[in-house]
Write a protein that holds these residues in place. Structure first.
Motif, PDB file in Angstrom:
ATOM      1  N   SER A 207       5.894  86.645 113.791  1.00  0.00           N
ATOM      2  CA  SER A 207       5.937  85.772 112.545  1.00  0.00           C
ATOM      3  C   SER A 207       4.933  86.221 111.550  1.00  0.00           C
ATOM      4  O   SER A 207       4.300  87.172 111.511  1.00  0.00           O
ATOM      5  CB  SER A 207       5.230  84.370 113.080  1.00  0.00           C
ATOM      6  N   ILE A 208       5.444  85.768 110.234  1.00  0.00           N
ATOM      7  CA  ILE A 208       4.763  86.163 109.186  1.00  0.00           C
ATOM      8  C   ILE A 208       3.788  85.004 108.493  1.00  0.00           C
ATOM      9  O   ILE A 208       4.154  83.837 108.505  1.00  0.00           O
ATOM     10  CB  ILE A 208       5.574  86.529 107.760  1.00  0.00           C
ATOM     11  N   ASN A 209       2.534  85.272 108.242  1.00  0.00           N
ATOM     12  CA  ASN A 209       1.657  84.074 108.045  1.00  0.00           C
ATOM     13  C   ASN A 209       1.709  84.135 106.193  1.00  0.00           C
ATOM     14  O   ASN A 209       2.914  83.910 105.924  1.00  0.00           O
ATOM     15  CB  ASN A 209      -0.012  84.159 108.589  1.00  0.00           C
ATOM     16  N   ALA A 210       0.484  84.297 105.726  1.00  0.00           N
ATOM     17  CA  ALA A 210       0.647  84.163 104.448  1.00  0.00           C
ATOM     18  C   ALA A 210       1.258  85.354 103.825  1.00  0.00           C
ATOM     19  O   ALA A 210       1.098  86.629 104.344  1.00  0.00           O
ATOM     20  CB  ALA A 210      -0.652  83.948 103.913  1.00  0.00           C
TER      21      ALA A 210
ATOM     22  N   ASN B 148      12.480  86.404 105.669  1.00  0.00           N
ATOM     23  CA  ASN B 148      11.237  87.186 105.692  1.00  0.00           C
ATOM     24  C   ASN B 148      11.232  87.986 104.245  1.00  0.00           C
ATOM     25  O   ASN B 148      10.750  89.076 104.179  1.00  0.00           O
ATOM     26  CB  ASN B 148      11.074  88.354 106.868  1.00  0.00           C
TER      27      ASN B 148
ATOM     28  N   ASN C 104      11.263  81.903 104.892  1.00  0.00           N
ATOM     29  CA  ASN C 104      10.827  82.414 106.205  1.00  0.00           C
ATOM     30  C   ASN C 104      12.118  83.010 107.103  1.00  0.00           C
ATOM     31  O   ASN C 104      11.708  83.519 108.130  1.00  0.00           O
ATOM     32  CB  ASN C 104      10.132  81.156 106.912  1.00  0.00           C
TER      33      ASN C 104
ATOM     34  N   VAL D 193       0.997  89.777 109.080  1.00  0.00           N
ATOM     35  CA  VAL D 193       2.114  89.573 110.116  1.00  0.00           C
ATOM     36  C   VAL D 193       1.507  89.427 111.697  1.00  0.00           C
ATOM     37  O   VAL D 193       0.596  90.564 111.903  1.00  0.00           O
ATOM     38  CB  VAL D 193       2.832  90.807 109.960  1.00  0.00           C
TER      39      VAL D 193
ATOM     40  N   ALA E 236       1.491  91.044 103.038  1.00  0.00           N
ATOM     41  CA  ALA E 236       1.694  90.000 104.131  1.00  0.00           C
ATOM     42  C   ALA E 236       0.765  90.156 105.457  1.00  0.00           C
ATOM     43  O   ALA E 236       0.601  91.135 105.844  1.00  0.00           O
ATOM     44  CB  ALA E 236       3.277  90.167 104.518  1.00  0.00           C
TER      45      ALA E 236
ATOM     46  N   THR F 285       1.564  80.330 101.611  1.00  0.00           N
ATOM     47  CA  THR F 285       1.389  80.206 103.061  1.00  0.00           C
ATOM     48  C   THR F 285       2.714  79.809 103.982  1.00  0.00           C
ATOM     49  O   THR F 285       3.717  79.673 103.279  1.00  0.00           O
ATOM     50  CB  THR F 285       0.498  78.974 103.506  1.00  0.00           C
ATOM     51  N   LYS F 286       2.655  80.030 105.123  1.00  0.00           N
ATOM     52  CA  LYS F 286       3.859  79.861 105.851  1.00  0.00           C
ATOM     53  C   LYS F 286       4.497  78.681 105.488  1.00  0.00           C
ATOM     54  O   LYS F 286       5.871  78.168 105.508  1.00  0.00           O
ATOM     55  CB  LYS F 286       3.713  80.298 107.421  1.00  0.00           C
ATOM     56  N   SER F 287       3.629  77.509 105.518  1.00  0.00           N
ATOM     57  CA  SER F 287       4.203  76.082 105.395  1.00  0.00           C
ATOM     58  C   SER F 287       4.556  75.905 103.607  1.00  0.00           C
ATOM     59  O   SER F 287       4.803  74.736 103.532  1.00  0.00           O
ATOM     60  CB  SER F 287       3.242  75.099 105.791  1.00  0.00           C
TER      61      SER F 287
ATOM     62  N   ARG G 214       9.058  81.902  99.164  1.00  0.00           N
ATOM     63  CA  ARG G 214       9.502  82.796 100.373  1.00  0.00           C
ATOM     64  C   ARG G 214      10.753  82.123 100.833  1.00  0.00           C
ATOM     65  O   ARG G 214      10.702  80.926 100.885  1.00  0.00           O
ATOM     66  CB  ARG G 214       8.252  82.839 101.285  1.00  0.00           C
TER      67      ARG G 214
END
Length: 120
Positions: free
Chosen positions: A30-33, A76, A73, A99, A97, A52-54, A71
């Protein structure tokens, strides 16, 4: 291993626009910020924008109202829409990123950089 590849840099006149894109590939759980940084000649690398991811965003004061980070998600990718460009925006722009790998360890990855030059 994870690779970040940027595209979209170039030469533009002051007041113009550019869109930078960055795609992450490789061993990604997964990729976070994700973010964009820049470094001008003789200056330290600085944060331009982060998402951020959200979808929460943070911008440098110098680009607020002119730049927009976004972004995807699923793909990616992270993009930076840059409008009303100024000569002082000239710099090498780097994608970054955080990751999470399959091991659940978090790594910090960087792209190779793309040059943005704004002529006044």
């Amino acid at each position: 291993q994870v690779q970040l590849v940027e595209s979209g840099g170039g030469l533009v006149q002051a007041g113009g626009s550019l869109r930078l894109s960055c795609v992450a590939s490789g061993s990604i759980f997964s990729i976070n910020a994700m973010g964009w940084y820049r470094q001008a000649p003789g200056k330290q690398r600085e944060l331009v924008a982060m998402v951020t991811k959200s979808g929460g965003t943070n911008y440098a004061d110098s680009v607020k109202g002119r730049f927009t980070i976004s972004r995807d998600n699923v793909k990616n990718t992270v993009s930076l829409q840059m409008n009303s460009l100024k000569a002082e925006d000239t710099a090498v722009y780097y994608c970054q990123a955080y990751v999470t790998a399959a091991t659940m360890r978090v790594y910090d990855y960087w792209g190779q950089g793309t040059q943005v030059t704004v002529s006044s």
